[in-house]
Design a protein around this motif. Structure first.
Motif, PDB file in Angstrom:
ATOM      1  N   GLN A  73       9.292   2.152   2.241  1.00 18.16           N
ATOM      2  CA  GLN A  73       8.939   2.281   0.824  1.00 18.16           C
ATOM      3  C   GLN A  73      10.200   2.150  -0.024  1.00 18.16           C
ATOM      4  O   GLN A  73      11.251   2.681   0.337  1.00 18.16           O
ATOM      5  N   THR A  74      10.070   1.443  -1.153  1.00 16.05           N
ATOM      6  CA  THR A  74      11.202   1.346  -2.067  1.00 16.05           C
ATOM      7  C   THR A  74      11.462   2.724  -2.669  1.00 16.05           C
ATOM      8  O   THR A  74      10.575   3.577  -2.725  1.00 16.05           O
ATOM      9  N   SER A  79       6.692  -0.295  -4.059  1.00 14.04           N
ATOM     10  CA  SER A  79       6.174  -1.114  -2.967  1.00 14.04           C
ATOM     11  C   SER A  79       6.270  -0.325  -1.670  1.00 14.04           C
ATOM     12  O   SER A  79       7.284   0.322  -1.402  1.00 14.04           O
ATOM     13  N   THR A  80       5.196  -0.389  -0.883  1.00 14.77           N
ATOM     14  CA  THR A  80       5.154   0.306   0.401  1.00 14.77           C
ATOM     15  C   THR A  80       4.666  -0.671   1.461  1.00 14.77           C
ATOM     16  O   THR A  80       3.712  -1.409   1.239  1.00 14.77           O
ATOM     17  N   CYS A  81       5.341  -0.679   2.610  1.00 15.00           N
ATOM     18  CA  CYS A  81       5.002  -1.616   3.677  1.00 15.00           C
ATOM     19  C   CYS A  81       4.661  -0.876   4.963  1.00 15.00           C
ATOM     20  O   CYS A  81       5.201   0.190   5.238  1.00 15.00           O
ATOM     21  N   CYS A  97       2.520  -5.397   2.904  1.00 14.24           N
ATOM     22  CA  CYS A  97       2.999  -4.522   1.836  1.00 14.24           C
ATOM     23  C   CYS A  97       1.956  -4.414   0.732  1.00 14.24           C
ATOM     24  O   CYS A  97       1.146  -5.322   0.544  1.00 14.24           O
ATOM     25  N   GLN A  99       1.201  -2.506  -3.400  1.00 13.87           N
ATOM     26  CA  GLN A  99       1.763  -1.888  -4.602  1.00 13.87           C
ATOM     27  C   GLN A  99       0.679  -1.158  -5.388  1.00 13.87           C
ATOM     28  O   GLN A  99       0.475  -1.432  -6.570  1.00 13.87           O
TER      29      GLN A  99
END
Length: 153
Positions: A73-74, A79-81, A97, A99
């Motif tokens: 995650q940023t 953004s999460t992958c 990913c 958002q």
């Protein structure tokens, strides 16, 4: 004189009812499991392109049936992958990913043919429908279902 007072009362009552009846405001999705300190297990396996560590938090959230599930995650959670890494077929790793802006939405759904489809959800996500569809919980935030093998794959 009474008419303006009645009109104002009706307007206030209408506005109050609209506030009470309106759906809850969206809340950002959260994954508390990403808040823990990183360990050696949290490094992505060789073959998966690295994410810029200064911009992402990466954690191994689950291992089940020979498959490791990594979440990145940023820092601003924009953004999460989710990366799926099958240890017995390392070249078939896959990542996706998302958002989302609302904790009531799936964060991301991704999968590898013949292995699994996985869904990443926020901490407070209602997983009732996923369970009804046959998904199995491998972590509070990850639900998986086996996929059929494609002949020749």
């Amino acid at each position: 004189m009474k008419r303006p007072v009645i009109i104002i009362a009706v307007i206030i009552a209408s506005l109050s009812a609209g506030i009470v009846l309106s759906p809850a405001a969206p809340t950002p999705p959260t994954i508390r499991a990403l808040d823990r300190a990183a360990t050696q297990d949290d490094f992505l396996p060789e073959g998966i392109p690295p994410l810029p560590s200064e911009e992402h938090t990466i954690r191994l959230l689950a291992t089940a049936d020979g498959i490791r599930y990594f979440v990145g995650q940023t820092k601003d959670a924009a953004s999460t992958c989710l990366a799926i890494y099958p240890d017995d077929r390392p070249t078939q790793w896959v990542a996706g990913c998302g958002q989302p802006t609302d904790s009531r939405e799936e964060i991301v759904r991704t999968g590898a043919n013949g292995i699994v489809t996985a869904v990443l959800v926020s901490d407070d996500f209602d997983t009732t429908q996923l369970v009804e569809e046959g998904f199995k919980r491998v972590h509070e935030n990850i639900y998986v279902i086996k996929t059929t093998r494609i002949p020749g794959a």
